[in-house]
Every structure is written in C-alpha cells, then in structure tokens.
Scaffold this active site. Structure first.
Site, PDB file in Angstrom:
ATOM      1  N   GLU A 233       0.771  -1.356  -0.296  1.00  0.00           N
ATOM      2  CA  GLU A 233       0.217   0.101  -0.147  1.00  0.00           C
ATOM      3  C   GLU A 233       0.923   1.336  -0.142  1.00  0.00           C
ATOM      4  OE1 GLU A 233      -2.425  -0.483   3.546  1.00  0.00           O
ATOM      5  OE2 GLU A 233      -0.965   0.893   4.847  1.00  0.00           O
ATOM      6  N   HIS A 275      -4.726   2.969   7.896  1.00  0.00           N
ATOM      7  CA  HIS A 275      -3.492   2.146   8.055  1.00  0.00           C
ATOM      8  C   HIS A 275      -3.111   3.532   8.595  1.00  0.00           C
ATOM      9  CE1 HIS A 275      -3.926  -2.261   6.868  1.00  0.00           C
ATOM     10  NE2 HIS A 275      -4.444  -1.634   7.299  1.00  0.00           N
ATOM     11  N   LEU A 294       8.707  -2.072  -8.806  1.00  0.00           N
ATOM     12  CA  LEU A 294       8.266  -3.851  -8.999  1.00  0.00           C
ATOM     13  C   LEU A 294       8.285  -4.379 -10.288  1.00  0.00           C
ATOM     14  CD1 LEU A 294       5.663  -4.197  -5.571  1.00  0.00           C
ATOM     15  CD2 LEU A 294       7.782  -5.040  -5.985  1.00  0.00           C
ATOM     16  N   ASP A 296       9.785  -3.509 -12.820  1.00  0.00           N
ATOM     17  CA  ASP A 296      10.912  -3.065 -13.370  1.00  0.00           C
ATOM     18  C   ASP A 296      12.097  -4.062 -12.858  1.00  0.00           C
ATOM     19  OD1 ASP A 296      10.222  -1.109 -14.966  1.00  0.00           O
ATOM     20  OD2 ASP A 296      10.717   0.777 -13.196  1.00  0.00           O
ATOM     21  N   ALA A 299       9.406  -8.043 -10.968  1.00  0.00           N
ATOM     22  CA  ALA A 299       7.515  -8.603 -10.211  1.00  0.00           C
ATOM     23  C   ALA A 299       7.305  -8.845 -11.533  1.00  0.00           C
ATOM     24  CB  ALA A 299       7.386  -8.205  -9.202  1.00  0.00           C
ATOM     25  N   SER A 304      -3.914  -2.557 -12.779  1.00  0.00           N
ATOM     26  CA  SER A 304      -5.197  -2.121 -11.399  1.00  0.00           C
ATOM     27  C   SER A 304      -4.865  -3.871 -10.842  1.00  0.00           C
ATOM     28  CB  SER A 304      -6.478  -1.471 -12.425  1.00  0.00           C
ATOM     29  OG  SER A 304      -7.185  -2.715 -12.594  1.00  0.00           O
TER      30      SER A 304
END
Length: 610
Positions: A233, A275, A294, A296, A299, A304
């Site tokens: 997040e 949070h 991530l 690049d 992953a 979306s």
C-alpha cells in the site's frame, strides 16, 4: 532477525495472552478441520489469574485449556509453545510483548493491538532482531499456514476458511499489510491457484515488527511455496525491500505484486488512508512509484487491482504448464457441530430452558420488577414494601398493605444482643469472620423456637378460625397433641408488660385494614391462654401471622387458593428473615467497630455434670 523458513507447522502451539473466547475457539476449530491431533493453544495467560482453566471445544470434544497468571509460568510449563499471541490493549502490549520475547522458548510474537506507541514498537523490533525473534504486527490480524496453524481471527469464520481451502496447504506464499485485504486475497488465491501455503498480515502501522521482504525471503526458502504474492500500500518504503531482493537474486521465485492506493493522486492534498502507515510522504512512497519499481525489478504487476487476480492465475497456470508446480489435491473436511447459540439463532434446534423466572426481567434497557421499571420505582411513590409486593407476591398491593410490611421490617429488625440470632452473629464477628458468615450464623438460628413461628401461627390460626373452632377447644386440642400454640407466649413480656411492637401493629391494622377477622381470633386465643399464665401473650410472630391472613383475605388482591399457597410456602417467615438480617448485620458491624476480642464463654456460667 533470522527468518530462514517456516514459522509454523502442524505441531506448533501458542500461548494466548488476554483471553478472548471467539479467537481462541476459532483457532481450535481451524485445528480440527485441518486434522490436527493436538490443539494449537497450549495455554492462556490471564494477568492476575491464580490458575484454573477455560472450557472450549476441539471438534466434538470439550477440552480444558489451562490458565496461568504470568507469562513466565506459562512459558516454563509449556516449553514447546513457541508462538505468543498477544491480545493485550495498546496500553499494555509493550510490556507483555517484551516479556514474551525474553522467554527463551518463544520465537514468534504476534501483537494484535492497534495504536502501540512507535517508540515502544521500535524497542520491540530492536530486541527481536538482536535475539533472532520474529514479530508479526502491531495492528495485525495475524497469519495462517494452511492446514497447520492460524493466529486468532485470521481468515475469519470457519465457512470462509473452508471456502478459501485453508484447511489444506496450497502453493502460494502471501504477505500484506492489511488483515482485511488478506482475507479477501485468500479467497482470490483459492480461485486463481491451488490455494495458500502461508499468509501473513504484517500490520498497518508505520513501523511493522517484520517487513514484506522479511516474509518474502522466508517464502524463498520454503520448498512448498512455488510463487509469492505481495499486496502493498502507499506510504513508507517497505516494498522497495522486495524490489532489492528480486534485483539481487535472493528472491528467484515468481512474484506477483500490487501496491494499492493509486487513487491518492486524485486528491489535491496528502491523504491518510485506513492504516497509520498508509500515507504518501512523497513521490517515492506513492503506489504508482512502487508498482513501477516492482515491475522494473521483474515482478508481475497488473495495471490495476482488477487485474490482480488474472495476473496471479496466469503466473500459476504457467508454473503448472512448465511442470514446476503440481496442484494440491483437495481433502475432505471433517464436519464441526454448530454451536448451540448459533443453532438456536438460526432456528435449527429447540432447547428447553433450565431456569424459569416470573418475577423480573433484566434483558431490556433497565431491569423490571414484575413489569415495573427501575425508573418508575424511583420516580414514583414506591417503597421497600412495594418492592416486596412485586417480587414476592407478583402484584401491586394497596398502600396500607405495603406500609404494614415496612412496619414489620422495622419492628422486627432487632430485639437486642441477647437473643440467639444476635448472639451467634456477635460471637462469629468476634471470631474475625466476614459479614456474610456473621449474618448466616445468626439466620441459621431462626426456626420454630426463634423467629420462625410466623408461618406456623398463621397456619394454625387460619385452620381454627376458618372452621369456627372455639379458642378454648383450639388451645386444648393442641395441648393434647403436645404442641405449643404458635404465636403465643414470651419469655419477658406478659399481661402487665405488653410488647409495644404488638400494640403498634394492632393499632395500625384496626385503623387501616378492611377486616381483622383473624387478628380478632388470635386475640380471643390470647384471652384464653392468659387465664393459664400471664406470659402467654400474643407475641409479635403471632400478631404478624394473623394480620397477614387478614391482608390476604381482605385486600382483594388474592384468591383463596393463592392465599393458602402463600401460607404453606413460607412467605411470612421470609419477612422476618429480611427484617432480622438488618439487625444481625448491625451487631456484626458493631463488634468489628468496637474491636471486640474473640468471645469465650465463662466457665462459671457452665454446669459441668457427668
């Protein structure tokens, strides 16, 4: 902190701190559907407890989980329990967590509480890392290893656990900050893959005890985990730890990731999401920047959140196609009986009640006495006599009747320190006993010879009066039977030294009662007995008994059967018990206030004889 591989197994046991029934029972239900043979809860620590146990269910069997008052004792007696589940509030979470970390047998601590001060969290993290311990949380729902062990409320209800296939291990390692979103992703993984192997919610605070990358590195070392799913997040830089691990080659398993919070750019000012740590502190902490980093690094990152499930499924299907992953087989789930409360709520069973109460109800906004609320009692013209009428007789009696009962309470509250009941309470108080013991010792003397003659007087007077028996015949019949006339006679009072209490009651009744038929009969009996001896006077027991008969007969509030039942059940002696309790307590308190020593009866007042 060393995180080599599995934190949990099918043999893992935990110490549960600050007992909460639902999370504990949910853990035990999870154990059962997973086929565990031993419960995952080894014991419970309830601060201040002196021991004992809590009864819970393990499948169909009721079991007893031991309770300890301290963490040290629990850890010492259950050395195999290496997980500490802390349900303490944020105020005490630090102290209890630190104490748990200092136990040599504990290696994982889950801190559920939100709002733990950041300074305290940093101290816990530093100690854990220095001592090779693992912290999950704070502000976490916990974690779960499918088919093996779960923490507290992780994954929600049993129905959800089974629907998400968490009762048996899958092939996916999952880590997230959010507990709520973890539950959602377990459902996603059950649809898109063969299910979860292990899932951890690290917590949403700014400084989590363990990071996303910590757990991803663990998953890299767990052979059963074939792919890793990460849900991050916005806010903070935790996700960059995963980025660096992928780039460095320390994570080689496929990673599917998504960082939520991309909508934050739509707001003109900084936005604080749910949070504490979900707040973008700059471009680098934005969801867009972390998703890009991530992607690049290698992953799989969808465009979306809506594409997250497809990305997970495509990656999983690719592993299956390449032969790198053999889908886990489904296993039968043992049925757990429904809890009785749940079955009743759903109308599936009928359960007879074990207790019947018709005099009061405490289930509403305020308690009621025979349908009369506390507010009405206090705000209306009610007294103690009215309360007795509601709780004992289940009706509102006329004011003269409730006033009469209050007079009885006042006149019978005490009769000096020399009567047997008061003497017992005094002796007991001087022995250092508590007030309840003092009261009971006095009450136990009430019976046919002391204060317990009201019911008998009422029964005998009623029977004789109702059949129009002459007072002389009444007395002589009892004499032939060897029965003293209840309600007649006094050790001190006599014809020339009347009991003032009896006079006050008679005067009141003659003034306010609609009828005093039974009192007149009792007085006629007294006139006959006084011919035999001057101390055979109508005593207070007899007077109250006769007047209660008149109240029952003439108030119009009772049927004949109801009046007969009241006399037979023993209502009238109960009035004396309530009244005299006031005096007995008074004597006990008086002795304590005066600091009187232990009573020992003088030997010169004892006739020693063989």
């Amino acid at each position: 902190m060393v995180l080599l591989g599995n934190l949990f197994s099918r043999e893992t046991q935990a110490i549960f701190y600050n007992y909460k029934e639902k999370p504990v029972q949910r853990m035990l239900d999870f154990d059962f559907v997973c086929g565990r043979t031993t419960p995952s809860i080894a014991c419970i620590v309830q601060p201040g407890s002196t021991g004992g146990f809590h009864k819970l269910f393990f499948g169909k069997t009721e079991i007893a989980i031991p309770v300890f008052g301290t963490i040290e004792e629990a850890a010492r007696k259950h050395a195999k329990a290496d997980v500490f589940i802390n349900y303490a509030s944020f105020r005490s979470a630090f102290d209890s967590s630190m104490e748990a970390l200092k136990q040599t047998t504990i290696r994982t601590v889950a801190i559920i509480a939100e709002g733990v001060p950041e300074r305290d969290t940093k101290l816990l993290i530093a100690y854990a890392r220095a001592n090779n311990k693992v912290i999950i949380g704070p502000a976490t729902v916990g974690g779960v290893q499918a088919g093996a062990f779960k923490i507290g409320d992780t994954a929600g209800t049993l129905d959800n656990i089974i629907a998400c296939k968490l009762h048996r291990p899958g092939s996916v390692g999952f880590v997230s900050k959010s507990g709520g979103m973890s539950n959602e992703l377990y459902n996603v993984l059950s649809r898109a893959t063969d299910g979860l192997f292990e899932g951890i919610a690290i917590g949403g605070d700014t400084f989590p005890g363990s990071t996303l990358s910590d757990h991803c590195l663990r998953y890299q070392n767990i052979p059963q985990v074939k792919m890793i799913v990460v849900l991050g997040e916005l806010g903070g830089t935790d996700e960059y730890g995963v980025v660096e691990a992928i780039k460095a080659g320390t994570i080689t398993k496929p990673v599917v990731a998504w960082v939520s919070g991309t909508c934050a750019t739509l707001f003109k000012s900084e936005v604080q999401f749910g949070h504490a740590g979900a707040r973008s502190g700059g471009e680098r902490e934005s969801a867009q920047a972390k998703n890009a980093a991530l992607r690049d690094a290698g992953a799989v990152v969808p465009d979306s959140f809506e594409g997250f499930e497809k990305a997970i499924k495509d990656t999983y299907d690719g592993l299956v196609k390449e032969g790198k992953l053999k889908p886990a087989e489904d296993v039968p789930v043992p049925a757990i009986p429904m809890d009785l409360a749940a079955a009743v709520a759903q109308g599936k069973v009928r359960v007879p009640t074990h207790v019947v109460s018709s005099i009061c109800d405490d289930r509403g906004d305020e308690p009621t006495y025979n349908n009369v609320s506390m507010s009405e009692l206090i705000e209306g013209d009610y007294g103690v006599g009215d309360v007795i009428s509601l709780l004992w007789f289940k009706r509102r009696l006329p004011k003269y009747a409730t006033k009469f009962m209050e007079m009885c309470l006042m006149l019978c509250a005490d009769h000096g320190p020399c009567v047997s009941g008061a003497h017992n309470s005094i002796v007991t108080s001087r022995a250092g006993k508590d007030i309840v013991s003092c009261l009971v010792s006095g009450l136990l003397t009430i019976g046919p010879r002391f204060g317990g003659a009201i019911d008998d007087a009422a029964r005998y007077f009623k029977e004789a009066c109702d059949k129009n028996q002459e007072p002389a015949a009444f007395v002589e019949t009892l004499k032939k039977q060897g029965v003293r006339v209840p309600g007649i006679g006094h050790r001190i009072k006599s014809k020339d030294n009347r009991d003032k209490r009896v006079e006050l009651l008679q005067d009141y009744a003659r003034k306010f009662f609609p009828s005093i038929r039974y009192l007149n009969y009792a007085v006629s009996v007294e006139e006959y007995t006084l011919q035999k001896s001057s101390n055979l006077v109508l005593n207070v027991d007899g007077c109250i008994g006769a007047l209660f008969l008149d109240l029952l007969a003439s108030s119009g509030a009772f049927t004949k059967k109801e009046a007969d039942d009241i006399v037979q059940i023993g209502y009238l002696n109960a009035l004396f018990v309530v009244a005299r309790s006031i005096g007995l307590i008074g004597h006990a308190l008086d002795q304590k206030r005066l600091q009187q020593p232990l009573y020992r009866h003088p030997w010169e007042d004892v006739l020693y004889t063989s």
